[in-house]
Design a protein around this motif. Structure first.
Motif, PDB file in Angstrom:
ATOM      1  N   TYR A  56      13.374  -1.440  -5.504  1.00 38.74           N
ATOM      2  CA  TYR A  56      14.408  -0.404  -5.424  1.00 38.74           C
ATOM      3  C   TYR A  56      14.649   0.286  -6.763  1.00 38.74           C
ATOM      4  O   TYR A  56      15.045   1.451  -6.806  1.00 38.74           O
ATOM      5  CB  TYR A  56      15.703  -0.995  -4.849  1.00 38.74           C
ATOM      6  N   ARG A  88       0.831  -1.226   0.000  1.00 38.35           N
ATOM      7  CA  ARG A  88       0.000   0.000   0.000  1.00 38.35           C
ATOM      8  C   ARG A  88       0.857   1.264   0.000  1.00 38.35           C
ATOM      9  O   ARG A  88       0.434   2.303   0.480  1.00 38.35           O
ATOM     10  CB  ARG A  88      -0.918   0.000   1.228  1.00 38.35           C
ATOM     11  N   HIS A 143      21.794  -3.701  -0.213  1.00 28.40           N
ATOM     12  CA  HIS A 143      21.724  -5.088  -0.676  1.00 28.40           C
ATOM     13  C   HIS A 143      20.241  -5.414  -0.834  1.00 28.40           C
ATOM     14  O   HIS A 143      19.536  -5.512   0.174  1.00 28.40           O
ATOM     15  CB  HIS A 143      22.364  -6.029   0.348  1.00 28.40           C
ATOM     16  N   ALA A 164       3.666   1.946   1.714  1.00 29.94           N
ATOM     17  CA  ALA A 164       4.427   2.322   2.914  1.00 29.94           C
ATOM     18  C   ALA A 164       5.932   2.154   2.675  1.00 29.94           C
ATOM     19  O   ALA A 164       6.743   2.971   3.136  1.00 29.94           O
ATOM     20  CB  ALA A 164       3.987   1.478   4.106  1.00 29.94           C
TER      21      ALA A 164
HETATM   22  C1  COA Z   1       9.896  -5.065   0.290  1.00 30.64           C
HETATM   23  C2  COA Z   1       8.941  -4.233   1.136  1.00 30.64           C
HETATM   24  C3  COA Z   1       9.767  -3.277   1.999  1.00 30.64           C
HETATM   25  C4  COA Z   1       8.040  -3.428   0.194  1.00 30.64           C
HETATM   26  O1  COA Z   1       7.165  -2.636   0.937  1.00 30.64           O
HETATM   27  P1  COA Z   1       5.671  -2.360   0.433  1.00 30.64           P
HETATM   28  O2  COA Z   1       5.046  -1.368   1.349  1.00 30.64           O
HETATM   29  O3  COA Z   1       4.955  -3.649   0.257  1.00 30.64           O
HETATM   30  O4  COA Z   1       5.958  -1.709  -1.009  1.00 30.64           O
HETATM   31  P2  COA Z   1       5.131  -0.571  -1.751  1.00 30.64           P
HETATM   32  O5  COA Z   1       3.656  -0.856  -1.602  1.00 30.64           O
HETATM   33  O6  COA Z   1       5.588   0.771  -1.300  1.00 30.64           O
HETATM   34  O7  COA Z   1       5.576  -0.847  -3.239  1.00 30.64           O
HETATM   35  C5  COA Z   1       6.269   0.099  -4.037  1.00 30.64           C
HETATM   36  C6  COA Z   1       6.527  -0.541  -5.385  1.00 30.64           C
HETATM   37  O8  COA Z   1       7.422  -1.666  -5.244  1.00 30.64           O
HETATM   38  C7  COA Z   1       6.825  -2.832  -5.784  1.00 30.64           C
HETATM   39  N1  COA Z   1       7.158  -3.953  -4.913  1.00 30.64           N
HETATM   40  C8  COA Z   1       7.006  -4.018  -3.579  1.00 30.64           C
HETATM   41  N2  COA Z   1       7.418  -5.197  -3.104  1.00 30.64           N
HETATM   42  C9  COA Z   1       7.829  -5.900  -4.182  1.00 30.64           C
HETATM   43  C10 COA Z   1       8.354  -7.206  -4.353  1.00 30.64           C
HETATM   44  N3  COA Z   1       8.550  -8.022  -3.314  1.00 30.64           N
HETATM   45  N4  COA Z   1       8.682  -7.598  -5.608  1.00 30.64           N
HETATM   46  C11 COA Z   1       8.485  -6.777  -6.654  1.00 30.64           C
HETATM   47  N5  COA Z   1       7.986  -5.519  -6.554  1.00 30.64           N
HETATM   48  C12 COA Z   1       7.668  -5.099  -5.332  1.00 30.64           C
HETATM   49  C13 COA Z   1       5.339  -2.561  -5.741  1.00 30.64           C
HETATM   50  O9  COA Z   1       4.652  -3.336  -6.695  1.00 30.64           O
HETATM   51  C14 COA Z   1       5.267  -1.091  -6.039  1.00 30.64           C
HETATM   52  O10 COA Z   1       5.441  -0.902  -7.447  1.00 30.64           O
HETATM   53  P3  COA Z   1       4.640   0.265  -8.226  1.00 30.64           P
HETATM   54  O11 COA Z   1       5.183   1.537  -7.638  1.00 30.64           O
HETATM   55  O12 COA Z   1       5.047   0.027  -9.642  1.00 30.64           O
HETATM   56  O13 COA Z   1       3.213   0.057  -7.923  1.00 30.64           O
HETATM   57  C15 COA Z   1       8.029  -5.118   2.017  1.00 30.64           C
HETATM   58  O14 COA Z   1       7.359  -6.043   1.202  1.00 30.64           O
HETATM   59  C16 COA Z   1       8.751  -5.892   3.104  1.00 30.64           C
HETATM   60  O15 COA Z   1       8.905  -5.412   4.216  1.00 30.64           O
HETATM   61  N6  COA Z   1       9.207  -7.132   2.773  1.00 30.64           N
HETATM   62  C17 COA Z   1       9.933  -7.992   3.691  1.00 30.64           C
HETATM   63  C18 COA Z   1      11.298  -7.401   4.022  1.00 30.64           C
HETATM   64  C19 COA Z   1      12.112  -7.042   2.802  1.00 30.64           C
HETATM   65  O16 COA Z   1      12.190  -7.779   1.833  1.00 30.64           O
HETATM   66  N7  COA Z   1      12.748  -5.851   2.868  1.00 30.64           N
HETATM   67  C20 COA Z   1      13.617  -5.374   1.833  1.00 30.64           C
HETATM   68  C21 COA Z   1      14.992  -5.670   2.276  1.00 30.64           C
HETATM   69  S1  COA Z   1      16.224  -5.147   1.151  1.00 30.64           S
END
Ligand code: COA
Length: 385
Positions: free
Chosen positions: A122, A90, A115, A92
């Motif tokens: 990213y 959403r 990383h 965040a």
């Molecule tokens: C990865 C993480 C931080 C993303 O947070 P989130 O709030 O779900 O992401 P957002 O809703 O802000 O998404 C932003 C964009 O990234 C994309 N995105 C988010 N997670 C993704 C994933 N796992 N794979 C591919 N794309 C992803 C979304 O589709 C969105 O794309 P858009 O702007 O084209 O619509 C979250 O899923 C998380 O905490 N995961 C577990 C821990 C982790 O992996 N942290 C990263 C460590 S490097």
């Protein structure tokens, strides 16, 4: 979501989000994680997003310097990005990392690195793949065969932390390395005090290693040496464990001298994980890095960066006598055109032909061919953060 600085009182909630995101951590890791938090919290380098008293998202931004052609560039190391499972998808995550990059800029970082656990997320924030972290596995026996004179070393204690950081920095500077981080003495103090690895300091080298948790391998966290003699001497210390350790696993540059010292090397066993880069302040990033001697160029560049808008504009990139400048210019139809991802990959030495064929760089004329010589590098990483 309201974004605030993380305080010590928030650490339990942050840890809970972290475990939900990355899995369980044992007691020793928690202790070390809390001590490491002391290095970032006072500087406002850890932020969290809250919905009332519910923690939604977190990010830590380490204060590093990253070596680029032997010069250290202030860099924010983005780590511990977590969103609570029920709040994912959403926006965040995007919001907390955007706020972290803003904070990083305010603290004077000109690059950001991380990383990634997911590339797509990213990339959407302007990061691009820049280099690898190479973990090389070799039979301990191979190192035992190194002929080495004894080098003078002493066991490093937490009181040696500054000297450890300075020695590592000197080796990277003199080797004109690109990619590794200077984490500073305070970080090494925590590592040496908390984790008690086997740490040795030579006049121009550092060795930090430990047993793997299952006791089957020796894991070299850091071995840098400024001379052949010290490289042989420090690796011989590791190799002396060959009677009890089958293998040695080491974080190394892909062209670390040890790979040219060992007698047998037909089939490298390398585990490579990727790290990504983002340019936060393009003119400063160009000014502060190093360049190869003898390279000179003057190239028009157009940058479009929707997130860090100060990077957007028409620029002239000038490199001469080892110094680089990026100065505002008027629009030039022959300019090379990049977005933040193309800029990051270019800065990291990804070849021009790759950038063009992956759609990360457009335009330019014959002058832009010099970009390969300007930024050419083989960036690596020695730390995971
Ligand atoms: C990865 C993480 C931080 C993303 O947070 P989130 O709030 O779900 O992401 P957002 O809703 O802000 O998404 C932003 C964009 O990234 C994309 N995105 C988010 N997670 C993704 C994933 N796992 N794979 C591919 N794309 C992803 C979304 O589709 C969105 O794309 P858009 O702007 O084209 O619509 C979250 O899923 C998380 O905490 N995961 C577990 C821990 C982790 O992996 N942290 C990263 C460590 S490097």
């Amino acid at each position: 979501m309201e974004i605030r600085d993380v305080t010590t009182a928030d650490l339990d909630a942050v840890l809970d989000n972290r475990v939900r995101a990355f899995g369980p951590v044992d007691e020793d890791e928690v202790r070390s994680w809390r001590h490491r938090a002391d290095l970032v919290l006072p500087e406002g380098r850890e932020i969290a997003g809250w919905d009332g008293d519910h923690l939604v998202a977190t990010t830590r931004i380490w204060k590093f310097r990253q070596w680029w052609q032997g010069r250290a560039v202030p860099t924010g190391g983005v780590a511990g990005v977590t969103v609570a499972p029920e709040d994912r998808g959403r926006g965040a995550g995007r919001k907390i990392v955007t706020a972290a990059l803003q904070r990083s800029i305010e603290r004077g970082d000109v690059l950001a690195a991380l990383h990634p656990a997911t590339t797509a997320f990213y990339r959407g924030l302007g990061f691009e793949h820049a280099g690898g972290m190479h973990k090389i596995t070799m039979p301990a026996e191979v190192l035992r065969g190194l002929s080495a004179e004894r080098v003078e070393v002493h066991r490093a204690t937490p009181d040696d932390a500054e000297l450890v950081a300075e020695t590592i920095a000197r080796v990277h500077r003199d080797a004109r390395d690109s990619g590794p981080m200077d984490r500073g003495g305070a970080y090494w103090r925590v590592v040496l005090a908390d984790e008690k690895p086997f740490a040795y300091l030579a006049e121009d080298g550092v060795l930090i290693y430990r047993w793997s948790k299952d006791g089957s391998a020796l894991e070299v966290e850091r071995l840098v040496a400024g001379s052949e003699r010290t490289a042989r001497g420090l690796w011989a210390i590791v190799g002396s464990g060959a009677s009890t350790a089958e293998t040695v696993r080491a974080h190394l540059a892909p062209y670390d001298p040890v790979l040219w010292l060992v007698g047998e090397r037909e089939h490298d066993m390398i585990d490579r994980t990727q790290w990504m880069l983002r340019v936060l302040d393009a003119p400063k990033a160009v000014e502060l890095r190093g360049y190869r001697p003898g390279v000179s160029a003057e190239i028009p560049v157009r940058i479009e960066d929707d997130l860090v808008t100060a990077n957007t504009g028409d620029w002239t990139l000038t490199v001469k006598d080892g110094e680089g400048r990026l100065e505002p210019a008027s629009e030039d139809p022959a300019a090379v055109r990049v977005g933040p991802r193309g800029l990051a990959a270019l800065y990291a030495g990804v070849p021009l032909s790759t950038l063009r064929r992956s759609g990360l760089l457009h335009g330019g004329d014959i002058r832009s061919e010099a970009l390969d010589s300007v930024f050419g590098a083989q960036p690596f990483a020695l730390d995971y953060y």
